[in-house]
Write an enzyme that holds these catalytic residues in place. Structure first.
Site, mmCIF file in Angstrom:
data_model
loop_
_atom_site.group_PDB
_atom_site.id
_atom_site.type_symbol
_atom_site.label_atom_id
_atom_site.label_comp_id
_atom_site.label_asym_id
_atom_site.label_seq_id
_atom_site.Cartn_x
_atom_site.Cartn_y
_atom_site.Cartn_z
ATOM 1 C CD GLU A 95 -26.192 8.501 -14.169
ATOM 2 O OE1 GLU A 95 -25.059 8.803 -14.713
ATOM 3 O OE2 GLU A 95 -26.387 8.503 -13.080
ATOM 4 C CB CYS A 116 -34.357 5.007 -12.506
ATOM 5 S SG CYS A 116 -34.154 6.988 -12.443
ATOM 6 C CB CYS A 123 -30.875 18.544 -16.346
ATOM 7 S SG CYS A 123 -32.533 19.259 -16.025
ATOM 8 C CB CYS A 130 -29.552 17.983 -9.476
ATOM 9 S SG CYS A 130 -29.830 16.698 -10.637
ATOM 10 C CB CYS A 344 -30.595 11.554 -11.477
ATOM 11 S SG CYS A 344 -30.826 13.261 -11.086
HETATM 12 N N1 SAH Z 1 -36.060 16.295 -13.741
HETATM 13 C C1 SAH Z 1 -36.858 15.589 -13.046
HETATM 14 C C2 SAH Z 1 -36.661 14.163 -13.188
HETATM 15 C C3 SAH Z 1 -34.975 13.911 -13.018
HETATM 16 S S1 SAH Z 1 -34.466 14.076 -11.182
HETATM 17 C C4 SAH Z 1 -37.165 15.896 -11.810
HETATM 18 O O1 SAH Z 1 -36.306 16.852 -11.571
HETATM 19 O O2 SAH Z 1 -38.212 15.725 -11.212
HETATM 20 C C5 SAH Z 1 -35.257 12.537 -10.522
HETATM 21 C C6 SAH Z 1 -35.246 12.744 -8.931
HETATM 22 O O3 SAH Z 1 -33.970 12.747 -8.191
HETATM 23 C C7 SAH Z 1 -35.802 14.179 -8.381
HETATM 24 O O4 SAH Z 1 -36.585 14.469 -7.497
HETATM 25 C C8 SAH Z 1 -34.337 14.921 -8.109
HETATM 26 O O5 SAH Z 1 -34.776 16.167 -7.280
HETATM 27 C C9 SAH Z 1 -33.928 13.816 -7.432
HETATM 28 N N2 SAH Z 1 -32.398 14.129 -7.152
HETATM 29 C C10 SAH Z 1 -31.708 14.947 -7.621
HETATM 30 N N3 SAH Z 1 -30.419 14.934 -7.056
HETATM 31 C C11 SAH Z 1 -30.579 14.091 -5.868
HETATM 32 C C12 SAH Z 1 -29.571 13.925 -4.900
HETATM 33 N N4 SAH Z 1 -28.372 14.130 -5.038
HETATM 34 N N5 SAH Z 1 -30.044 13.093 -4.042
HETATM 35 C C13 SAH Z 1 -31.325 12.590 -4.047
HETATM 36 N N6 SAH Z 1 -32.352 12.823 -4.884
HETATM 37 C C14 SAH Z 1 -32.025 13.651 -5.896
HETATM 38 FE FE1 SF4 Z 2 -32.821 18.794 -13.860
HETATM 39 FE FE2 SF4 Z 2 -31.804 17.452 -11.794
HETATM 40 FE FE3 SF4 Z 2 -33.628 19.774 -11.486
HETATM 41 FE FE4 SF4 Z 2 -34.253 17.346 -12.406
HETATM 42 S S1 SF4 Z 2 -33.515 17.614 -10.251
HETATM 43 S S2 SF4 Z 2 -34.886 19.226 -13.293
HETATM 44 S S3 SF4 Z 2 -32.553 16.491 -13.356
HETATM 45 S S4 SF4 Z 2 -31.309 19.784 -12.524
#
Ligand code: SAH
Ligand code: SF4
Length: 360
Positions: A95, A116, A123, A130, A344
């Protein structure tokens, strides 16, 4: 050669295209023609490259694949966050999110559209909060699959994108080489022509790869998903911290910032009773000051099936004010996409579960 072994035309850099054009005995200006069809006119097949000789088009089609990503679902409307679910050639789902421009009330900078982008299917890093990691890791995206998201979103929305954040599904730095190839295409004048300073990469803290990125010539911006200001809190929610602890991560961040002469951003999701105490705010303030970083606070988006939630608005405001009082530039993001599951990996997860229910 089987299709699976073929390289996609949109994974090639200009010199590699040059080499192919030469090998086919065609004049070198053909390279520019091809790049123009791919990234300016944005055709979707070799057949549409009408100023190339038919025989040459045929040979290109024999040698390379021409990827297309298919839009499965589109959520949201013009002035809200829009979320697009794509199906790749192997039926994987990924996505992208298009964040609309806010009115340019305070100058031109706010008038930007940001996309984005995902870098992996699933992952492997398993952060507890997440959705992307919930069903594990499938595979890395190819350079063309990263570039295709941007082209497809511009086509679907009819809008030009000015900013790219690698904050979709996956850990960008775990797919280092493909990501760098994609960024070169996105950044190149012959490609999508988006300036490196408009490209931000977010990482959960792969310290060695942060140092490796520091040696790359491109001036991309770096954001660190911190989410905890002590090892004790970070260990609870981000398994990566057991491999590279806070001190190791911060040393790598410091190296990157100095090497690139760049101010880093720490992302910090606020999760109720997990990382939102005044004590964490004070630790975060100290860390950010030490690195000269700014902080983006993001109220947690609930993920179906996970027990976490965001703190109350008062608690969020208190956390912000402690940070600011310690002299750190900090913002509290109001999640634009909260209503459409913008965090995400969520749309994909939801769709996969619906499909699974439908066929079971
Ligand atoms: N893997 C990378 C990039 C993808 S995640 C990383 O972790 O940075 C992008 C951002 O979305 C990260 O800061 C992650 O922690 C945040 N994120 C993940 N799940 C989320 C949620 N449920 N609510 C808000 N932010 C979230
Ligand atoms: Fe992976 Fe989600 Fe952690 Fe980013 S925040 S490293 S996408 S599991």
């Amino acid at each position: 050669m089987t299709t699976a072994a073929k390289i996609d035309i949109k994974s090639l850099q200009l010199p590699e295209l040059d080499e192919k054009v030469r090998a086919f005995g065609e004049p070198l200006y053909r390279t520019r023609q091809i790049a123009d069809w791919l990234y300016q006119k944005r055709v979707q097949s070799f057949d549409e490259m009408t100023d190339l000789p038919r025989e040459f088009r045929k040979r290109l089609a024999e040698e390379f694949t021409f990827s297309k990503i298919e839009v499965v679902r589109l959520l949201g409307s013009r002035d809200t966050t829009r979320k697009i679910l794509f199906r790749l050639a192997d039926a994987s789902l990924i996505e992208s999110v298009l964040i609309p421009a806010s009115p340019a009330l305070y100058g031109s900078r706010s008038d930007r559209r940001t996309i984005c982008v995902s870098t992996q299917v699933g992952c492997a890093y398993g952060c507890k909060f997440c959705a992307s990691g919930l069903e594990g890791f499938s595979r890395n995206l190819k350079p063309n699959e990263i570039v295709d998201q941007i082209i497809a979103v511009e086509r679907e929305s009819g809008e030009k994108i000015d900013n790219i954040v690698f904050m979709g599904m996956g850990e960008p730095l775990a797919n280092f080489d493909n990501l760098m190839s994609a960024i070169r295409i996105i950044n190149a004048p012959w490609g999508l022509g988006i300036g490196a300073r408009h490209i931000t990469l977010s990482t959960s803290g792969l310290a060695p790869q942060i140092r490796k990125l520091a040696e790359e010539p491109l001036q991309v911006r770096l954001a660190i998903s911190l989410h905890g200001a002590t090892d004790q809190v970070r260990n609870q929610i981000m398994p990566i911290n057991r491999r590279y602890n806070l001190e190791t991560l911060l040393a790598a961040c410091d190296y990157y910032g100095k090497r690139k002469k760049q101010r880093l951003t720490f992302e910090y999701i606020l999760i109720d009773h997990v990382n939102d105490s005044p004590e964490q705010a004070r630790h975060l303030g100290r860390i950010a000051r030490r690195l000269g970083a700014k902080v983006n606070l993001i109220p947690y988006n609930t993920v179906h099936g996970l027990p976490w939630s965001r703190p109350s608005p008062e608690q969020q405001a208190q956390f912000l004010s402690i940070l600011r009082a310690s002299g750190v530039p900090a913002t509290l993001r109001r999640e634009k996409g909260h209503d459409i599951d913008a965090a995400c990996g969520q749309l994909r997860l939801q769709t996969k579960r619906q499909l699974e229910t439908a066929i079971s």
